[in-house]
Design a protein around this motif. Structure first.
Motif, PDB file in Angstrom:
ATOM      1  N   VAL A 174     132.512 105.697  76.241  1.00  0.00           N
ATOM      2  CA  VAL A 174     131.240 104.985  76.146  1.00  0.00           C
ATOM      3  C   VAL A 174     131.121 104.402  74.741  1.00  0.00           C
ATOM      4  O   VAL A 174     131.261 105.116  73.750  1.00  0.00           O
ATOM      5  CB  VAL A 174     130.050 105.922  76.437  1.00  0.00           C
ATOM      6  N   ARG A 201     127.258 101.145  71.308  1.00  0.00           N
ATOM      7  CA  ARG A 201     126.161 100.223  71.579  1.00  0.00           C
ATOM      8  C   ARG A 201     125.322 100.655  72.776  1.00  0.00           C
ATOM      9  O   ARG A 201     124.192 100.198  72.944  1.00  0.00           O
ATOM     10  CB  ARG A 201     126.701  98.809  71.787  1.00  0.00           C
ATOM     11  N   TYR A 202     125.855 101.515  73.632  1.00  0.00           N
ATOM     12  CA  TYR A 202     125.100 102.035  74.770  1.00  0.00           C
ATOM     13  C   TYR A 202     123.834 102.758  74.310  1.00  0.00           C
ATOM     14  O   TYR A 202     122.834 102.799  75.029  1.00  0.00           O
ATOM     15  CB  TYR A 202     125.988 102.993  75.573  1.00  0.00           C
ATOM     16  N   TYR A 203     123.877 103.322  73.107  1.00  0.00           N
ATOM     17  CA  TYR A 203     122.769 104.111  72.586  1.00  0.00           C
ATOM     18  C   TYR A 203     121.849 103.309  71.663  1.00  0.00           C
ATOM     19  O   TYR A 203     120.994 103.881  70.995  1.00  0.00           O
ATOM     20  CB  TYR A 203     123.321 105.334  71.833  1.00  0.00           C
ATOM     21  N   LEU A 226     134.273 102.697  82.998  1.00  0.00           N
ATOM     22  CA  LEU A 226     133.861 102.643  81.601  1.00  0.00           C
ATOM     23  C   LEU A 226     134.941 101.985  80.759  1.00  0.00           C
ATOM     24  O   LEU A 226     135.492 100.969  81.142  1.00  0.00           O
ATOM     25  CB  LEU A 226     133.481 104.042  81.104  1.00  0.00           C
ATOM     26  N   HIS A 251     118.521 105.594  79.067  1.00  0.00           N
ATOM     27  CA  HIS A 251     117.940 104.334  79.520  1.00  0.00           C
ATOM     28  C   HIS A 251     116.492 104.248  79.052  1.00  0.00           C
ATOM     29  O   HIS A 251     115.761 105.241  79.051  1.00  0.00           O
ATOM     30  CB  HIS A 251     118.000 104.233  81.039  1.00  0.00           C
TER      31      HIS A 251
END
Length: 310
Positions: A38, A41-43, A175, A267
């Protein structure tokens, strides 16, 4: 968007990239440790929200992932202990040296809750929040998902990894691509991580790394997470033997949603319900009285015993 990007060198010279969201300058410094495959940038939205609560927040990509991938993954020396001992270690050390007067804290998602405890600098952490944290021992997977997960992650993944020299997760829609060592560490994981991973660090030393951490630790588990089951969470918490540990289990219906799973905690739809649990712990050191879920008592039997070296 982050306020600043940064680059830091791990002890072996590998170049790591990350981002910073500046808070008020008075709150703690929080380093977010990502899940396997992951990108950091997902966070980003969660990091920006934490900064809005006053924290200075850092995210970073492990070697071979996202902005810390430099060319082909074939031949890259990168296992889970590299991600923890070297990569997480370098970023925690950087954060501590840049903001020496502020408390140092961490958030770890999935394997991130495991790798941060491998970093010697975790000694300086005062509070930690983990979400779905475990180290992928297949017998801890949720029974209803165990067979397909075993086939996917412990048979197909290592087979493709040995064929390609790395795990081509991106082209499969699984992923990100993953370095060979990380994929094989995951695929070969047993009940004791220190005798399952490939590492230059001895199993005896690896077994004690998490025990150095003396932070107050909140482990958040989601009832519908097939990876971060109660058993998997407790297995990891057993290694954090010197930490003040609290294990909170949350069911989706407690938040008024049908599912959360392994990824959705971060999210933005959970900004009002789940995200405040992290700041209550990081800023105030407590679980709110109206928090969804239940506190799980940690049985002494889950304490990690001394390493057994074959």
């Amino acid at each position: 968007m982050p306020d600043e990007d940064f680059t830091v060198l791990a002890d072996d010279g590998y170049r790591l990239h990350g981002s910073i969201w500046h808070g008020t300058g008075e709150g703690p410094v929080v380093v977010i440790h990502a899940a396997t495959a992951v990108r950091a940038r997902y966070y980003a939205r969660f990091a920006a929200w934490l900064a809005g609560q006053g924290c200075t927040v850092l995210t970073f990509d492990y070697r071979g992932i996202g902005a810390s991938r430099h060319g082909t993954l074939r031949g890259l020396q990168a296992g889970w202990t590299h991600w923890g001992d070297l990569d997480a270690g370098a970023v925690l050390t950087y954060a501590r040296s840049r903001w020496p007067g502020l408390p140092l804290m961490a958030v770890g998602h999935s394997i991130g809750g495991f790798t941060l405890g491998l970093a010697p600098a975790s000694l300086h952490l005062t509070r930690i929040v983990t979400v779905g944290a475990q180290f992928a021992y297949w017998r801890d997977y949720a029974p209803s998902h165990r067979l397909p997960m075993y086939l996917k992650w412990h048979l197909v993944m290592p087979l493709l990894t040995r064929i390609f020299g790395y795990f081509p997760g991106a082209r499969l829609g699984w992923l990100e691509d993953v370095p060979r060592g990380v994929a094989l560490d995951w695929a070969g994981m047993g009940p004791r991580f220190e005798v399952s991973v490939t590492s230059n660090i001895s199993p005896a030393e690896l077994s004690t790394r998490h025990g150095v951490t003396q932070a107050r630790l909140l482990a958040i588990g989601l009832a519908d997470d097939p990876f971060g089951t109660e058993a998997a969470t407790e297995r990891l918490l057993g290694y954090y033997s010197s930490a003040d540990r609290t294990h909170l289990r949350i069911a989706p219906d407690g938040c008024g949603v049908p599912e959360i799973g392994h990824f959705a905690f971060f999210h933005s739809r959970f900004e009002q319900t789940l995200w405040p649990l992290t700041t209550a712990w990081l800023l105030d050191g407590q679980v709110p009285g109206d928090a969804p879920g239940r506190i799980v008592a940690l049985p002494s039997a889950r304490q990690a015993p001394a390493a057994t070296v074959p």
